[in-house]
Design a protein around this motif. Structure first.
Motif, PDB file in Angstrom:
ATOM      1  N   LEU A 117       0.724  -1.302  -0.006  1.00 34.08           N
ATOM      2  CA  LEU A 117      -0.084   0.105   0.112  1.00 34.08           C
ATOM      3  C   LEU A 117       0.920   1.355   0.031  1.00 34.08           C
ATOM      4  N   PRO A 118       1.964   1.306   0.900  1.00 40.80           N
ATOM      5  CA  PRO A 118       2.806   2.531   0.475  1.00 40.80           C
ATOM      6  C   PRO A 118       3.278   2.844  -0.851  1.00 40.80           C
ATOM      7  N   GLU A 119       3.518   1.476  -1.640  1.00 37.55           N
ATOM      8  CA  GLU A 119       4.038   1.608  -2.873  1.00 37.55           C
ATOM      9  C   GLU A 119       2.814   2.048  -3.724  1.00 37.55           C
ATOM     10  N   MET A 120       1.648   1.529  -3.554  1.00 32.57           N
ATOM     11  CA  MET A 120       0.351   1.838  -4.391  1.00 32.57           C
ATOM     12  C   MET A 120       0.107   3.469  -4.135  1.00 32.57           C
ATOM     13  N   LYS A 121       0.533   4.044  -2.908  1.00 25.62           N
ATOM     14  CA  LYS A 121       0.125   5.278  -2.946  1.00 25.62           C
ATOM     15  C   LYS A 121       1.013   6.229  -3.766  1.00 25.62           C
ATOM     16  N   ARG A 122       2.355   5.752  -3.678  1.00 30.51           N
ATOM     17  CA  ARG A 122       3.310   6.568  -4.696  1.00 30.51           C
ATOM     18  C   ARG A 122       3.134   6.432  -6.001  1.00 30.51           C
ATOM     19  N   LYS A 123       2.188   5.547  -6.479  1.00 31.46           N
ATOM     20  CA  LYS A 123       1.912   4.901  -7.623  1.00 31.46           C
ATOM     21  C   LYS A 123       0.677   6.014  -8.223  1.00 31.46           C
ATOM     22  N   GLY A 124      -0.036   6.544  -7.090  1.00 35.56           N
ATOM     23  CA  GLY A 124      -0.833   7.533  -7.432  1.00 35.56           C
ATOM     24  C   GLY A 124      -2.394   6.882  -7.120  1.00 35.56           C
ATOM     25  N   ALA A 125      -2.311   5.802  -6.368  1.00 36.52           N
ATOM     26  CA  ALA A 125      -3.698   5.211  -5.589  1.00 36.52           C
ATOM     27  C   ALA A 125      -3.956   6.214  -4.460  1.00 36.52           C
ATOM     28  N   THR A 126      -5.442   6.062  -4.180  1.00 32.93           N
ATOM     29  CA  THR A 126      -5.803   6.727  -2.935  1.00 32.93           C
ATOM     30  C   THR A 126      -5.739   5.747  -1.883  1.00 32.93           C
ATOM     31  N   VAL A 127      -5.064   6.230  -0.848  1.00 37.15           N
ATOM     32  CA  VAL A 127      -4.888   4.996   0.278  1.00 37.15           C
ATOM     33  C   VAL A 127      -5.241   5.924   1.679  1.00 37.15           C
ATOM     34  N   ALA A 128      -6.102   5.285   2.289  1.00 35.41           N
ATOM     35  CA  ALA A 128      -6.475   5.780   3.417  1.00 35.41           C
ATOM     36  C   ALA A 128      -6.108   4.913   4.505  1.00 35.41           C
ATOM     37  N   LEU A 129      -6.279   5.394   5.955  1.00 38.52           N
ATOM     38  CA  LEU A 129      -6.144   4.555   7.039  1.00 38.52           C
ATOM     39  C   LEU A 129      -7.199   4.140   7.882  1.00 38.52           C
ATOM     40  N   GLY A 130      -7.306   3.014   8.432  1.00 40.19           N
ATOM     41  CA  GLY A 130      -8.211   2.420   9.354  1.00 40.19           C
ATOM     42  C   GLY A 130      -7.900   1.810  10.579  1.00 40.19           C
ATOM     43  N   THR A 131      -8.544   1.693  11.785  1.00 40.49           N
ATOM     44  CA  THR A 131      -8.424   1.067  12.874  1.00 40.49           C
ATOM     45  C   THR A 131      -8.528  -0.305  12.738  1.00 40.49           C
ATOM     46  N   ASP A 132      -9.751  -0.605  12.074  1.00 40.25           N
ATOM     47  CA  ASP A 132     -10.335  -1.977  12.099  1.00 40.25           C
ATOM     48  C   ASP A 132     -10.983  -1.954  13.337  1.00 40.25           C
ATOM     49  N   SER A 133     -10.731  -3.322  14.070  1.00 36.50           N
ATOM     50  CA  SER A 133     -11.437  -3.381  15.449  1.00 36.50           C
ATOM     51  C   SER A 133     -10.396  -2.954  16.617  1.00 36.50           C
ATOM     52  N   ALA A 134     -10.843  -2.063  17.424  1.00 36.75           N
ATOM     53  CA  ALA A 134      -9.833  -1.536  18.150  1.00 36.75           C
ATOM     54  C   ALA A 134      -9.934  -2.320  19.483  1.00 36.75           C
ATOM     55  N   ARG A 135      -9.647  -3.346  19.377  1.00 37.46           N
ATOM     56  CA  ARG A 135      -9.637  -4.359  20.530  1.00 37.46           C
ATOM     57  C   ARG A 135      -8.348  -4.194  21.224  1.00 37.46           C
ATOM     58  N   GLN A 136      -7.309  -4.002  20.691  1.00 36.49           N
ATOM     59  CA  GLN A 136      -5.732  -4.051  20.865  1.00 36.49           C
ATOM     60  C   GLN A 136      -5.189  -3.068  20.578  1.00 36.49           C
ATOM     61  N   SER A 137      -5.691  -1.925  20.106  1.00 37.71           N
ATOM     62  CA  SER A 137      -5.058  -0.588  19.745  1.00 37.71           C
ATOM     63  C   SER A 137      -5.871   0.486  20.126  1.00 37.71           C
ATOM     64  N   SER A 138      -5.513   1.736  19.904  1.00 38.73           N
ATOM     65  CA  SER A 138      -6.599   2.658  20.026  1.00 38.73           C
ATOM     66  C   SER A 138      -6.852   3.486  18.672  1.00 38.73           C
ATOM     67  N   ALA A 139      -7.957   3.820  18.444  1.00 38.95           N
ATOM     68  CA  ALA A 139      -8.265   4.576  17.350  1.00 38.95           C
ATOM     69  C   ALA A 139      -7.030   5.729  17.425  1.00 38.95           C
ATOM     70  N   GLY A 140      -6.383   5.988  16.555  1.00 38.45           N
ATOM     71  CA  GLY A 140      -5.364   7.041  16.601  1.00 38.45           C
ATOM     72  C   GLY A 140      -4.060   6.437  16.571  1.00 38.45           C
ATOM     73  N   ASP A 141      -3.970   5.236  16.402  1.00 40.75           N
ATOM     74  CA  ASP A 141      -2.769   4.617  16.432  1.00 40.75           C
ATOM     75  C   ASP A 141      -2.330   4.522  14.951  1.00 40.75           C
ATOM     76  N   ALA A 142      -3.335   4.195  13.945  1.00 43.26           N
ATOM     77  CA  ALA A 142      -3.187   3.739  12.627  1.00 43.26           C
ATOM     78  C   ALA A 142      -1.729   4.649  11.987  1.00 43.26           C
ATOM     79  N   GLY A 143      -2.125   6.084  12.245  1.00 43.96           N
ATOM     80  CA  GLY A 143      -1.058   6.719  11.324  1.00 43.96           C
ATOM     81  C   GLY A 143       0.647   6.649  11.860  1.00 43.96           C
ATOM     82  N   PHE A 144       0.763   6.360  12.881  1.00 43.87           N
ATOM     83  CA  PHE A 144       2.022   6.047  13.552  1.00 43.87           C
ATOM     84  C   PHE A 144       2.417   4.781  12.955  1.00 43.87           C
ATOM     85  N   LEU A 145       1.380   3.854  13.182  1.00 41.89           N
ATOM     86  CA  LEU A 145       1.756   2.295  12.620  1.00 41.89           C
ATOM     87  C   LEU A 145       2.427   2.395  11.374  1.00 41.89           C
TER      88      LEU A 145
END
Ligand SMILES: [Zn+2]
Length: 470
Positions: free
Chosen positions: A316-344
């Protein structure tokens, strides 16, 4: 000189990251808000000369950015924390599974979880999220998010009509869940589009889209119908695909070709199509994804927690650089916090040799995620005409100092619960790090009571190694 115009609110003395086409940064900037809309943004001197407000917020030099959009959050899972560890998708262990937990949720449980999640999101600078069709009672989620003041887009629960491929991830489909949301075509066609009525309120913060569960659980007929409806209604069509590598391979076996080649042939790709996880992308799939303009949502925690990198390093990092729209999501926040996705995403992109710059991560969390959510006309940047979903970070927390490079500081260091003041739809919904519309203590108490209640009904104990030690 013309007389200044009147607006409702001005945020001044701010380091504004506008995320407009030019990626403007206003180190001494201001934002003027009128009603639910951004009226002006720019250097403070220009904004203050042109606008007078009833209320002025002094950001004390803090970073101000468009609210992040969590492009994938199963919001009703927020309260099962502590009861399920590790990768819950493969099942095993005998007792009630994660799917059983979900199947046991009442509307009150979903409301409690969504309220907890909403407060948590605001603290992390997230002002909007996508509930991808996994809440059994979307009205309960709408009630909770509206009470806290968070924007969301909802879809109908569990639209699937063939769950054969779910055998690959048995922990995510139990008999109890199948009874609650039977994988039957008639049911799906009856429910399809059931949340789109929310879009009639053009000024509101609750929206609707079309979602299928995905991962090979939809017949071609259901896929075509969902995409056609999304096209007619001008909304996003959202679906999981590629969470699990074995599952992705099972889909290829069934379709006898790479998944995105099949989906392109079906006509279900396009600019309004959003696919979640995308942990497997074959060479033959790159072109159809790019050509269609479809969005991909990366959920870095879900990717990392299953050691997917050992089998299929993310593209997906490669796809972003190729021009694709790439978004970030948490999925289920069972073991992480909403807000961790960007740093990860920032950290894990290095693992695959495609280290994302902080600026690229910020694009994913704002513009990319807004587009994947189908909300890019409303949010994702601080520009006149867009809704005032704006985050003022703290000016006094060490994680945000010395802030020489605000984008890098925000993404690499200050990405936690460092929001001080948050506006959604022009309304102040967080001030001083505290929600303004709800009692934070009551939200916490309801979440705790709900979690204990579900656990009691299922007779499930937390697996923690030290839980219950005297
Ligand atoms: Zn998901």
């Amino acid at each position: 000189m013309t007389a200044p115009q009147t607006c409702d609110l001005i945020v001044r003395n701010a380091c504004v990251l506008a995320m407009d086409a030019a990626r403007s940064v206003h180190p001494s900037g201001a934002v003027a808000v009128r009603g639910h809309t951004i009226a002006a943004v720019g250097p403070e001197a220009d904004v203050l000369a042109a606008w007078r407000a009833v209320r002025v917020i002094d950001a004390a030099g803090a970073v101000v950015h468009p609210g992040f959009v969590d492009a994938h959050l199963h919001v009703n899972a927020q309260t099962c924390r502590g009861y399920f560890r590790g990768d819950a998708s493969k099942g095993g262990g005998g007792g009630p599974s994660y799917a059983d937990w979900k199947a046991a949720l009442t509307p009150e449980d979903e409301q409690a979880a969504a309220a907890l999640a909403s407060v948590e999101m605001l603290r992390h600078g997230i002002t909007a999220f996508v509930e991808p069709g996994s809440a059994f009672d979307p009205d309960a989620v709408a009630a909770a998010t509206q009470a806290v003041g968070v924007r969301c887009t909802l879809a109908d629960p569990y639209l699937w009509d063939d769950t054969e491929t779910m055998k690959t991830i048995p922990g995510l489909l139990s008999p109890s869940l199948a009874r609650r949301v039977p994988p039957e075509r008639d049911r799906c066609f009856k429910l399809l589009g059931g949340q789109l009525h929310r879009n009639r309120d053009k000024d509101g913060i609750t929206h609707g889209h079309v979602a299928l569960y995905g991962e090979g659980t939809a017949s071609d007929e259901l896929l075509r119908a969902a995409k056609a409806l999304a096209d007619r209604e001008g909304v996003v069509f959202n679906s999981h695909i590629g969470f699990d590598i074995d599952l992705a391979e099972a889909m290829e076996k069934r379709w006898r070709k790479p998944r995105f080649v099949h989906l392109a042939e079906l006509g279900v790709l396009g600019r309004n199509a959003t696919f979640v996880h995308m942990n497997l992308i074959r060479d033959e799939e790159v072109e159809p994804i790019l050509a269609s303009g479809a969005s991909s949502v990366w959920c870095p925690f879900a990717y990392a927690s299953r050691a997917t990198v050992l089998r299929r390093p993310t593209r997906l990092p490669e796809m972003k650089r190729k021009g694709a729209t790439v978004a970030l999501g948490t999925d289920s926040a069972r073991q992480s916090s909403a807000g961790d996705a960007g740093f990860l995403a920032f950290v894990m992109s290095a693992e695959v040799g495609q280290t994302l710059a902080a600026e690229e991560v910020l694009e994913m969390q704002t513009l990319g995620s807004a587009r994947a959510a189908g909300l890019d006309g409303l949010v994702g940047s601080i520009e006149p005409g867009k809704r005032a979903d704006i985050v003022v970070r703290s000016s006094r927390l060490a994680e945000l100092g010395p802030c020489i490079d605000p984008v890098h500081q925000l993404i690499a260091v200050g990405h936690g619960a460092t929001a001080d003041t948050v506006l959604v739809n022009g309304r102040i919904v967080m001030r001083g790090g505290r929600p303004t519309l709800v009692d934070e203590g009551a939200v916490m108490a309801a979440a705790r009571a709900s979690a204990r209640g579900v656990a009691e009904r299922l007779d499930i104990k937390p697996p923690g190694m030290w839980v219950g030690r005297a």
